[in-house]
Design a protein around this motif. Structure first.
Motif, PDB file in Angstrom:
ATOM      1  N   ASP A  74      40.463 -99.490  36.358  1.00 60.60           N
ATOM      2  CA  ASP A  74      39.439-100.234  35.617  1.00 60.60           C
ATOM      3  C   ASP A  74      38.841 -99.445  34.463  1.00 60.60           C
ATOM      4  OD1 ASP A  74      38.019 -98.357  37.080  1.00 60.60           O
ATOM      5  OD2 ASP A  74      36.521 -99.780  37.822  1.00 60.60           O
ATOM      6  N   TRP A  75      39.478 -98.361  34.053  1.00 61.00           N
ATOM      7  CA  TRP A  75      38.893 -97.449  33.079  1.00 61.00           C
ATOM      8  C   TRP A  75      38.415 -98.148  31.803  1.00 61.00           C
ATOM      9  CZ3 TRP A  75      36.027 -93.655  32.789  1.00 61.00           C
ATOM     10  CH2 TRP A  75      35.825 -92.966  31.591  1.00 61.00           C
ATOM     11  N   GLU A  76      39.233 -98.969  31.224  1.00 62.71           N
ATOM     12  CA  GLU A  76      38.845 -99.636  29.968  1.00 62.71           C
ATOM     13  C   GLU A  76      37.608-100.513  30.163  1.00 62.71           C
ATOM     14  OE1 GLU A  76      39.911 -99.054  26.827  1.00 62.71           O
ATOM     15  OE2 GLU A  76      41.062 -97.444  27.777  1.00 62.71           O
ATOM     16  N   ASP A  77      37.431-101.038  31.359  1.00 61.29           N
ATOM     17  CA  ASP A  77      36.288-101.909  31.644  1.00 61.29           C
ATOM     18  C   ASP A  77      34.994-101.136  31.872  1.00 61.29           C
ATOM     19  OD1 ASP A  77      37.951-104.179  31.542  1.00 61.29           O
ATOM     20  OD2 ASP A  77      38.463-103.949  33.662  1.00 61.29           O
ATOM     21  N   VAL A  78      35.094 -99.889  32.314  1.00 58.60           N
ATOM     22  CA  VAL A  78      33.896 -99.150  32.718  1.00 58.60           C
ATOM     23  C   VAL A  78      33.532 -97.984  31.805  1.00 58.60           C
ATOM     24  CG1 VAL A  78      34.203 -99.795  35.144  1.00 58.60           C
ATOM     25  CG2 VAL A  78      35.131 -97.616  34.320  1.00 58.60           C
ATOM     26  N   LYS A  79      34.382 -97.614  30.877  1.00 59.93           N
ATOM     27  CA  LYS A  79      34.141 -96.389  30.113  1.00 59.93           C
ATOM     28  C   LYS A  79      32.857 -96.418  29.280  1.00 59.93           C
ATOM     29  CE  LYS A  79      37.247 -97.299  26.215  1.00 59.93           C
ATOM     30  NZ  LYS A  79      38.495 -96.829  25.577  1.00 59.93           N
ATOM     31  N   GLN A  80      32.487 -97.560  28.767  1.00 58.50           N
ATOM     32  CA  GLN A  80      31.231 -97.646  28.004  1.00 58.50           C
ATOM     33  C   GLN A  80      30.027 -97.366  28.908  1.00 58.50           C
ATOM     34  OE1 GLN A  80      30.093 -98.861  24.799  1.00 58.50           O
ATOM     35  NE2 GLN A  80      32.106 -98.821  23.859  1.00 58.50           N
ATOM     36  N   ASN A  81      30.010 -97.967  30.091  1.00 56.31           N
ATOM     37  CA  ASN A  81      28.896 -97.747  31.020  1.00 56.31           C
ATOM     38  C   ASN A  81      28.852 -96.301  31.504  1.00 56.31           C
ATOM     39  OD1 ASN A  81      27.978-100.382  30.852  1.00 56.31           O
ATOM     40  ND2 ASN A  81      29.226-101.062  32.574  1.00 56.31           N
ATOM     41  N   ILE A  82      30.009 -95.706  31.672  1.00 60.93           N
ATOM     42  CA  ILE A  82      30.056 -94.314  32.105  1.00 60.93           C
ATOM     43  C   ILE A  82      29.532 -93.396  31.013  1.00 60.93           C
ATOM     44  CG2 ILE A  82      31.670 -92.431  32.636  1.00 60.93           C
ATOM     45  CD1 ILE A  82      33.158 -94.576  34.382  1.00 60.93           C
ATOM     46  N   MET A  83      29.895 -93.650  29.778  1.00 60.15           N
ATOM     47  CA  MET A  83      29.364 -92.838  28.683  1.00 60.15           C
ATOM     48  C   MET A  83      27.853 -93.035  28.576  1.00 60.15           C
ATOM     49  SD  MET A  83      29.952 -90.525  26.429  1.00 60.15           S
ATOM     50  CE  MET A  83      31.649 -90.503  25.852  1.00 60.15           C
ATOM     51  N   TYR A  84      27.394 -94.259  28.767  1.00 54.72           N
ATOM     52  CA  TYR A  84      25.950 -94.502  28.754  1.00 54.72           C
ATOM     53  C   TYR A  84      25.267 -93.632  29.817  1.00 54.72           C
ATOM     54  CZ  TYR A  84      21.415 -96.643  29.237  1.00 54.72           C
ATOM     55  OH  TYR A  84      20.053 -96.829  29.309  1.00 54.72           O
ATOM     56  N   ASP A  85      25.791 -93.640  31.035  1.00 49.32           N
ATOM     57  CA  ASP A  85      25.204 -92.833  32.111  1.00 49.32           C
ATOM     58  C   ASP A  85      25.205 -91.352  31.737  1.00 49.32           C
ATOM     59  OD1 ASP A  85      24.723 -95.059  33.675  1.00 49.32           O
ATOM     60  OD2 ASP A  85      26.342 -94.646  35.104  1.00 49.32           O
ATOM     61  N   ALA A  86      26.298 -90.861  31.175  1.00 43.68           N
ATOM     62  CA  ALA A  86      26.390 -89.452  30.786  1.00 43.68           C
ATOM     63  C   ALA A  86      25.287 -89.094  29.803  1.00 43.68           C
ATOM     64  CB  ALA A  86      27.761 -89.159  30.178  1.00 43.68           C
ATOM     65  N   VAL A  87      25.085 -89.947  28.820  1.00 38.63           N
ATOM     66  CA  VAL A  87      24.071 -89.694  27.793  1.00 38.63           C
ATOM     67  C   VAL A  87      22.669 -89.833  28.373  1.00 38.63           C
ATOM     68  CG1 VAL A  87      23.149 -90.524  25.582  1.00 38.63           C
ATOM     69  CG2 VAL A  87      25.622 -90.379  25.935  1.00 38.63           C
ATOM     70  N   TYR A  88      22.445 -90.874  29.152  1.00 36.85           N
ATOM     71  CA  TYR A  88      21.123 -91.105  29.731  1.00 36.85           C
ATOM     72  C   TYR A  88      20.687 -89.935  30.627  1.00 36.85           C
ATOM     73  CZ  TYR A  88      17.382 -93.011  32.546  1.00 36.85           C
ATOM     74  OH  TYR A  88      16.189 -93.173  33.185  1.00 36.85           O
ATOM     75  N   TYR A  89      21.549 -89.539  31.555  1.00 35.35           N
ATOM     76  CA  TYR A  89      21.187 -88.471  32.486  1.00 35.35           C
ATOM     77  C   TYR A  89      21.003 -87.134  31.767  1.00 35.35           C
ATOM     78  CZ  TYR A  89      21.511 -91.381  36.582  1.00 35.35           C
ATOM     79  OH  TYR A  89      21.266 -92.365  37.518  1.00 35.35           O
ATOM     80  N   LYS A  90      21.782 -86.896  30.748  1.00 34.78           N
ATOM     81  CA  LYS A  90      21.634 -85.668  29.952  1.00 34.78           C
ATOM     82  C   LYS A  90      20.247 -85.605  29.324  1.00 34.78           C
ATOM     83  CE  LYS A  90      23.187 -84.117  25.417  1.00 34.78           C
ATOM     84  NZ  LYS A  90      24.278 -84.204  24.441  1.00 34.78           N
ATOM     85  N   PHE A  91      19.855 -86.664  28.648  1.00 37.20           N
ATOM     86  CA  PHE A  91      18.563 -86.645  27.958  1.00 37.20           C
ATOM     87  C   PHE A  91      17.394 -86.723  28.934  1.00 37.20           C
ATOM     88  CE2 PHE A  91      21.275 -87.426  24.350  1.00 37.20           C
ATOM     89  CZ  PHE A  91      20.673 -86.620  23.385  1.00 37.20           C
ATOM     90  N   LYS A  92      17.560 -87.424  30.016  1.00 36.37           N
ATOM     91  CA  LYS A  92      16.513 -87.521  31.038  1.00 36.37           C
ATOM     92  C   LYS A  92      16.241 -86.150  31.666  1.00 36.37           C
ATOM     93  CE  LYS A  92      14.011 -90.491  33.498  1.00 36.37           C
ATOM     94  NZ  LYS A  92      12.848 -91.117  32.982  1.00 36.37           N
ATOM     95  N   ALA A  93      17.281 -85.331  31.791  1.00 43.05           N
ATOM     96  CA  ALA A  93      17.155 -84.016  32.427  1.00 43.05           C
ATOM     97  C   ALA A  93      16.572 -82.941  31.508  1.00 43.05           C
ATOM     98  CB  ALA A  93      18.521 -83.555  32.940  1.00 43.05           C
TER      99      ALA A  93
END
Length: 147
Positions: A74-93
């Motif tokens: 399902d990579w093509e379907d989820v990659k945008q949400n995964i990048m969002y999580d990566a960015v969100y958690y980085k800045f939140k931390a």
């Protein structure tokens, strides 16, 4: 006026996936958002461990791009949400870079890449800039204080 950045160096380097701003997610410490993003491409725990333990984001990226390893279905379907999580958690931390991101106001943020048309603007400045758009979304969520 739009904000252009490229790579993890210089005053805007904190915006890049390679910037050394780690975070915890799912009980794992991710050295960079690039490590997190690349590891999520795979269901195979051994490949994920290689990426988690990669010394640099470049090595993590190289492993993640190695097609000897099978991408999750399902990579093509989820990659945008995964990048969002990566960015969100980085800045939140990291309150210091979160503050810098918020200080960009309402400006468009553009990853000025030379060969990446999906995540960046590409060599002709006509790319999709999906990474820049995610930075803007994360900025808006953090500004509103919504988790």
């Amino acid at each position: 006026m739009a904000i252009y950045f490229y790579k993890q160096h210089g005053p805007l380097g904190y915006l890049a996936t390679y910037s050394e701003h780690g975070f915890f997610k799912d009980g794992i410490y991710w050295k960079t958002s690039e490590h997190y993003y690349q590891a999520q491409k795979f269901d195979d725990d051994e490949v994920r461990k290689l990426i988690i333990n990669a010394d640099t984001p470049k090595i993590a990226s190289n492993i993640g791009r190695d097609r000897q390893f099978k991408l999750r279905d399902d990579w093509e379907d989820v990659k945008q949400n995964i990048m969002y999580d990566a960015v969100y958690y980085k800045f939140k931390a990291h309150p210091d870079i979160c503050k810098k991101l918020l200080e960009t106001g309402d400006e468009e943020i553009i990853e000025e890449t030379v060969k990446e048309n999906y995540w960046g603007c590409g060599p002709n400045k006509d790319g999709q800039n999906n990474y820049g758009k995610i930075l803007v979304k994360v900025r808006d969520v953090l500004r509103k204080g919504v988790s």
